[in-house]
Motif scaffolding. Structure first.
Motif, PDB file in Angstrom:
ATOM      1  N   HIS A 216       0.845  -2.152  11.189  1.00 14.64           N
ATOM      2  CA  HIS A 216       0.674  -1.538  12.512  1.00 14.64           C
ATOM      3  C   HIS A 216       0.969  -0.044  12.461  1.00 14.64           C
ATOM      4  O   HIS A 216       0.332   0.740  13.157  1.00 14.64           O
ATOM      5  CB  HIS A 216       1.609  -2.205  13.525  1.00 14.64           C
ATOM      6  CG  HIS A 216       1.305  -3.646  13.775  1.00 14.64           C
ATOM      7  ND1 HIS A 216       0.315  -4.057  14.638  1.00 14.64           N
ATOM      8  CD2 HIS A 216       1.844  -4.774  13.260  1.00 14.64           C
ATOM      9  CE1 HIS A 216       0.263  -5.373  14.651  1.00 14.64           C
ATOM     10  NE2 HIS A 216       1.174  -5.844  13.837  1.00 14.64           N
ATOM     11  N   ASP A 217       1.950   0.330  11.641  1.00 18.35           N
ATOM     12  CA  ASP A 217       2.382   1.732  11.549  1.00 18.35           C
ATOM     13  C   ASP A 217       2.711   2.019  10.098  1.00 18.35           C
ATOM     14  O   ASP A 217       3.736   1.556   9.583  1.00 18.35           O
ATOM     15  CB  ASP A 217       3.596   1.955  12.454  1.00 18.35           C
ATOM     16  CG  ASP A 217       4.039   3.411  12.521  1.00 18.35           C
ATOM     17  OD1 ASP A 217       3.967   4.099  11.484  1.00 18.35           O
ATOM     18  OD2 ASP A 217       4.461   3.850  13.607  1.00 18.35           O
ATOM     19  N   PHE A 218       1.849   2.776   9.421  1.00 17.01           N
ATOM     20  CA  PHE A 218       2.013   2.982   7.988  1.00 17.01           C
ATOM     21  C   PHE A 218       3.288   3.749   7.668  1.00 17.01           C
ATOM     22  O   PHE A 218       3.968   3.465   6.677  1.00 17.01           O
ATOM     23  CB  PHE A 218       0.798   3.709   7.406  1.00 17.01           C
ATOM     24  CG  PHE A 218       0.819   3.807   5.909  1.00 17.01           C
ATOM     25  CD1 PHE A 218       0.586   2.690   5.127  1.00 17.01           C
ATOM     26  CD2 PHE A 218       1.114   5.010   5.276  1.00 17.01           C
ATOM     27  CE1 PHE A 218       0.628   2.765   3.740  1.00 17.01           C
ATOM     28  CE2 PHE A 218       1.154   5.098   3.896  1.00 17.01           C
ATOM     29  CZ  PHE A 218       0.911   3.968   3.127  1.00 17.01           C
ATOM     30  N   THR A 219       3.658   4.712   8.510  1.00 19.54           N
ATOM     31  CA  THR A 219       4.871   5.493   8.263  1.00 19.54           C
ATOM     32  C   THR A 219       6.109   4.598   8.289  1.00 19.54           C
ATOM     33  O   THR A 219       6.997   4.715   7.436  1.00 19.54           O
ATOM     34  CB  THR A 219       5.009   6.616   9.308  1.00 19.54           C
ATOM     35  OG1 THR A 219       3.852   7.453   9.243  1.00 19.54           O
ATOM     36  CG2 THR A 219       6.253   7.454   9.044  1.00 19.54           C
ATOM     37  N   PHE A 240      -4.865   4.932   4.637  1.00 24.72           N
ATOM     38  CA  PHE A 240      -4.286   5.314   5.928  1.00 24.72           C
ATOM     39  C   PHE A 240      -4.090   6.826   6.072  1.00 24.72           C
ATOM     40  O   PHE A 240      -3.611   7.276   7.114  1.00 24.72           O
ATOM     41  CB  PHE A 240      -2.951   4.593   6.128  1.00 24.72           C
ATOM     42  CG  PHE A 240      -3.104   3.125   6.406  1.00 24.72           C
ATOM     43  CD1 PHE A 240      -3.267   2.663   7.706  1.00 24.72           C
ATOM     44  CD2 PHE A 240      -3.104   2.202   5.375  1.00 24.72           C
ATOM     45  CE1 PHE A 240      -3.423   1.313   7.975  1.00 24.72           C
ATOM     46  CE2 PHE A 240      -3.256   0.849   5.624  1.00 24.72           C
ATOM     47  CZ  PHE A 240      -3.420   0.405   6.931  1.00 24.72           C
ATOM     48  N   ASP A 241      -4.466   7.564   5.057  1.00 22.22           N
ATOM     49  CA  ASP A 241      -4.286   9.011   5.104  1.00 22.22           C
ATOM     50  C   ASP A 241      -5.083   9.622   6.252  1.00 22.22           C
ATOM     51  O   ASP A 241      -6.276   9.340   6.423  1.00 22.22           O
ATOM     52  CB  ASP A 241      -4.736   9.627   3.774  1.00 22.22           C
ATOM     53  CG  ASP A 241      -4.470  11.114   3.712  1.00 22.22           C
ATOM     54  OD1 ASP A 241      -3.419  11.554   4.208  1.00 22.22           O
ATOM     55  OD2 ASP A 241      -5.330  11.843   3.174  1.00 22.22           O
ATOM     56  N   GLN A 248      -6.786   3.610  16.962  1.00 16.90           N
ATOM     57  CA  GLN A 248      -7.916   2.682  16.970  1.00 16.90           C
ATOM     58  C   GLN A 248      -8.477   2.492  15.566  1.00 16.90           C
ATOM     59  O   GLN A 248      -8.661   1.357  15.101  1.00 16.90           O
ATOM     60  CB  GLN A 248      -9.004   3.181  17.912  1.00 16.90           C
ATOM     61  CG  GLN A 248     -10.162   2.185  18.067  1.00 16.90           C
ATOM     62  CD  GLN A 248     -11.160   2.625  19.120  1.00 16.90           C
ATOM     63  OE1 GLN A 248     -11.196   3.781  19.518  1.00 16.90           O
ATOM     64  NE2 GLN A 248     -11.978   1.689  19.588  1.00 16.90           N
ATOM     65  N   THR A 249      -8.739   3.606  14.870  1.00 19.78           N
ATOM     66  CA  THR A 249      -9.240   3.494  13.499  1.00 19.78           C
ATOM     67  C   THR A 249      -8.191   2.857  12.599  1.00 19.78           C
ATOM     68  O   THR A 249      -8.510   2.042  11.726  1.00 19.78           O
ATOM     69  CB  THR A 249      -9.626   4.880  12.957  1.00 19.78           C
ATOM     70  OG1 THR A 249     -10.581   5.481  13.828  1.00 19.78           O
ATOM     71  CG2 THR A 249     -10.213   4.770  11.554  1.00 19.78           C
ATOM     72  N   ARG A 250      -6.930   3.221  12.810  1.00 20.95           N
ATOM     73  CA  ARG A 250      -5.843   2.657  12.005  1.00 20.95           C
ATOM     74  C   ARG A 250      -5.806   1.137  12.127  1.00 20.95           C
ATOM     75  O   ARG A 250      -5.599   0.425  11.141  1.00 20.95           O
ATOM     76  CB  ARG A 250      -4.521   3.267  12.451  1.00 20.95           C
ATOM     77  CG  ARG A 250      -3.361   2.955  11.513  1.00 20.95           C
ATOM     78  CD  ARG A 250      -2.131   3.792  11.863  1.00 20.95           C
ATOM     79  NE  ARG A 250      -1.597   3.453  13.170  1.00 20.95           N
ATOM     80  CZ  ARG A 250      -1.360   4.333  14.133  1.00 20.95           C
ATOM     81  NH1 ARG A 250      -1.652   5.619  13.957  1.00 20.95           N
ATOM     82  NH2 ARG A 250      -0.840   3.935  15.286  1.00 20.95           N
ATOM     83  N   SER A 251      -6.040   0.624  13.331  1.00 17.37           N
ATOM     84  CA  SER A 251      -6.052  -0.820  13.531  1.00 17.37           C
ATOM     85  C   SER A 251      -7.197  -1.481  12.785  1.00 17.37           C
ATOM     86  O   SER A 251      -7.022  -2.546  12.169  1.00 17.37           O
ATOM     87  CB  SER A 251      -6.151  -1.127  15.032  1.00 17.37           C
ATOM     88  OG  SER A 251      -6.212  -2.521  15.257  1.00 17.37           O
TER      89      SER A 251
END
Length: 306
Positions: A216-219, A240-241, A248-251
């Motif tokens: 959900h959250d790469f960091t 994920f860079d 939205q794209t991250r999901s």
């Protein structure tokens, strides 16, 4: 290629079996989110759903409440997490008996993190269970018929000096009655496969179920990996860079990455998977859909969730 794998997965003679892990809510708003997530994922008919303890057993009462609510308000089979942290054997045994009276038949037995959280050194109470192996034995002494899942670490537990020590602890858990191991999350399937080979060579033959975490959250995942000694492949970081401010794209990327990982594991012969949901259902539901899982037709809850 992905389409071919998906087709093979959907029509496999042994369908995928999944379980979902939730954590107990801290606020009324979080409880609403949790129950929305449970309702969303329930139509996928998981084998079980587990409910965690917080660091140091800090969410013990909320865990009990959540498990009881799952038992009374859903048709799901809950697995209650237990830890050895800041509790005497007598106190833990009383919790076990209380769960059994409530109808819980499946436990996840963990040593647990210290009150200081992940990375802080664990110190056992003199009158308490010292580790997951002792806790497993305690569970089986109270009720030999309960199902006990335990933890496993493809990149070894951060406090273990080496893999031999780590796998010896897993063997002690199995010798004391553990029926399933669920792994810490990982992102490199070769690491998991090498770990299972080590486990089998040690004479351990219970299922070693991959623990899967949708990102959900790469960091946040990077920080947690650093704390628990899990590695992040360079190719995954590259996916994920630049998406820090593009949820939205991250999901979409997260769903694709996670589905690719599970599909690859199915090609290696795996059919059971444990998802760490973070109490957020949509990403897990999307991933399961990609994997070919569908709610039963005519299921009112499924139609509502869809």
């Amino acid at each position: 290629m992905i389409g071919k794998i998906m087709s093979e997965t959907v029509h496999h003679s042994s369908p995928l079996r999944v379980s979902f892990e939730f954590f107990p809510p801290k606020t009324p708003a979080m409880e609403e989110t949790l129950w929305s997530s449970i309702q969303r994922l329930a139509p996928l008919r998981p084998d079980f759903v587990s409910v965690t303890y917080g660091a140091g057993g800090s969410t013990r009462e909320r865990t009990h409440h959540t498990v009881r609510r799952i038992l009374t308000e859903t048709a799901l089979a809950p697995a209650a997490h237990l830890t050895c942290v800041d509790a005497s054997r007598e106190d833990v045994d009383a919790v076990i008996r209380q769960y059994r009276q409530t109808g819980v038949r499946h436990f996840v037995a963990l040593r647990g993190d210290s009150q200081g959280g992940v990375g802080d050194k664990f110190v056992a109470r003199e009158d308490g269970y010292r580790n997951g192996a002792e806790l497993t034995a305690g569970l089986k002494a109270i009720d030999p018929d309960v199902e006990v899942s335990v933890s496993a670490y493809p990149e070894k537990h951060p406090e273990s000096p080496d893999f031999a020590t780590d796998i010896d602890m897993l063997k002690r858990k199995v010798d004391n009655g553990a029926t399933r191991a669920i792994t810490q999350f990982f992102f490199d399937n070769d690491i998991y496969e090498r770990y299972v080979e080590r486990v089998r060579r040690a004479g351990i033959y219970i299922p070693v179920v991959p623990g899967i975490v949708p990102i959900h959250d790469f960091t946040k995942i990077q920080r947690f990996c650093s704390a628990v000694g899990a590695s992040i492949p360079a190719w995954l970081a590259e996916r994920f860079d630049g998406l820090e401010n593009d949820p939205q794209t991250r999901s979409h990327v997260a769903a694709a990455v996670c589905a690719e990982q599970v599909l690859d594991l199915t090609r290696r012969g795996l059919s059971d998977f444990h998802f760490y949901t973070m109490n957020r259902a949509d990403l897990c539901y999307s991933i399961c859909h990609i994997l070919g899982m569908r709610p039963a037709r005519g299921d009112a809850a499924a139609e509502k969730a869809a």
